[in-house]
Enzyme design. Structure first.
Site, PDB file in Angstrom:
ATOM      1  N   ASP A 143      76.086   5.959  24.740  1.00 47.58           N
ATOM      2  CA  ASP A 143      76.759   7.116  24.886  1.00 47.58           C
ATOM      3  C   ASP A 143      77.274   7.475  26.259  1.00 47.58           C
ATOM      4  OD1 ASP A 143      76.323   7.528  22.159  1.00 47.58           O
ATOM      5  OD2 ASP A 143      74.523   8.690  22.581  1.00 47.58           O
ATOM      6  N   LYS A 144      78.375   8.163  26.608  1.00 50.76           N
ATOM      7  CA  LYS A 144      78.702   8.396  28.022  1.00 50.76           C
ATOM      8  C   LYS A 144      77.620   8.757  28.758  1.00 50.76           C
ATOM      9  CE  LYS A 144      82.033  11.279  30.396  1.00 50.76           C
ATOM     10  NZ  LYS A 144      82.931  12.582  30.452  1.00 50.76           N
TER      11      LYS A 144
END
Length: 315
Positions: A143-144
């Site tokens: 995930d970012k």
């Protein structure tokens, strides 16, 4: 996978060991689409299983390959960009990075250049073409706002090998996180189904019909109002740790989607979740290789604060 040239985007999904779901249920859990949208794609011949058209009710088996064809984002252009990277290892076949929090892995809607792919292209890294024009080299994702170890394929040979390892679940992935509150048990194994939330299709949730998700966890350190835990993923579902942490009643600290914004640590940019180590067999030599990444500074700083408070309270 995306070809990026004929106006269509192609994604492939590999059915892992133990899967036994209807095709439409599987794709609803794995993509952002509703079940009705999946049906339309299936009816239009845009979904293939092992290269052949089929019906929504097709029961998937181990090692089935699903191909999903959709309209591509034709206005998207890959742009190399100078972004500092922490390179943990590199050879002719793979590159391993310690991805920083806040960096998106590959281009998507609204973000075409602030990505790991753009940073790799800037430094002239060769990348595999298996996953298409917009996701070159990408075998797995973080995930970012999740930091830590990621391995990227530099050619199609290594991509095929790594993809098979992830599909066969022979890759060992260890994460660490600081959670809100304290887990009841010191260790445990959680098995649920994870799919798109019925309330919000943009997020994931524990659902009745989805893909099996298995997370092994253990508490490494307990604090007054938090705990530091390790997670060993036996499957690789979207947002798996974050969803399972919420399901256990103790979301990852700083997770604004599955938890709540930390009032005390308001400077956090996202969840304190870190991919600490990754063990794979080298695509060419077969040698087992383990890569580790130290905790980011903000993560370590919060850990130290919580530790000092606990130690002071114990005196």
């Amino acid at each position: 996978m995306t070809d990026g040239f004929n106006g269509e985007e192609t994604r492939e999904f590999f059915v892992e060991n133990g899967e036994s779901l209807r095709l439409d249920v599987y794709l609803t859990a794995e993509t952002e689409h509703t079940r009705s949208r999946i049906k339309k794609l299936v009816d239009a011949g845009k979904v293939l299983v092992n290269g052949a058209e089929c019906k929504c009710g097709r029961i998937l088996k181990e090692n089935d390959v699903i191909t999903l064809v959709e309209d591509a984002q034709n206005d998207m252009v890959l742009t190399p960009k100078e972004i500092p990277l922490d390179i943990l290892y590199e050879d002719a076949d793979v590159i391993v990075v310690n991805k920083q929090q806040g960096l998106t892995v590959h281009p998507g809607a609204g973000n075409t250049d602030d990505t790991l792919v753009s940073a790799l292209l800037w430094r002239g890294t060769s990348l595999s073409s298996v996953n298409g024009a917009y996701r070159p080299g990408i075998v797995h994702r973080l995930d970012k706002d999740t930091s830590g170890v990621m391995i990227v394929a530099k050619n199609d040979f290594s991509h095929a090998s790594l993809s098979k390892q992830f599909s066969d679940r022979t890759v060992r992935k260890l994460y660490v996180a600081i959670l809100e509150g304290n887990l009841r048990d010191d260790k445990g194994m959680l098995t649920t189904f994870i799919g798109r939330s019925e309330k919000d299709r943009k997020i994931m949730a524990v659902v009745k019909e989805g893909r099996v998700a298995i997370t092994e966890y253990r508490v490494l350190k307990r604090f007054k109002q938090n705990c530091f835990a390790e997670f060993n993923l036996h499957t690789g579902r979207t947002h798996q740790i974050r969803v399972h942490a919420k399901y256990l009643g103790h979301p990852v600290l700083g997770d604004k989607v599955y938890g709540s914004a930390s009032k005390r640590f308001s400077s956090l940019d996202g969840q304190l979740l870190h991919s600490q180590s990754l063990t794979v067999a080298h695509p060419r030599s077969g040698e087992a290789m383990t890569f580790t990444a130290p905790l980011p500074n903000k993560f370590a700083a919060v850990y130290d604060i919580l530790k000092k408070e606990s130690e002071a309270g114990a005196v």
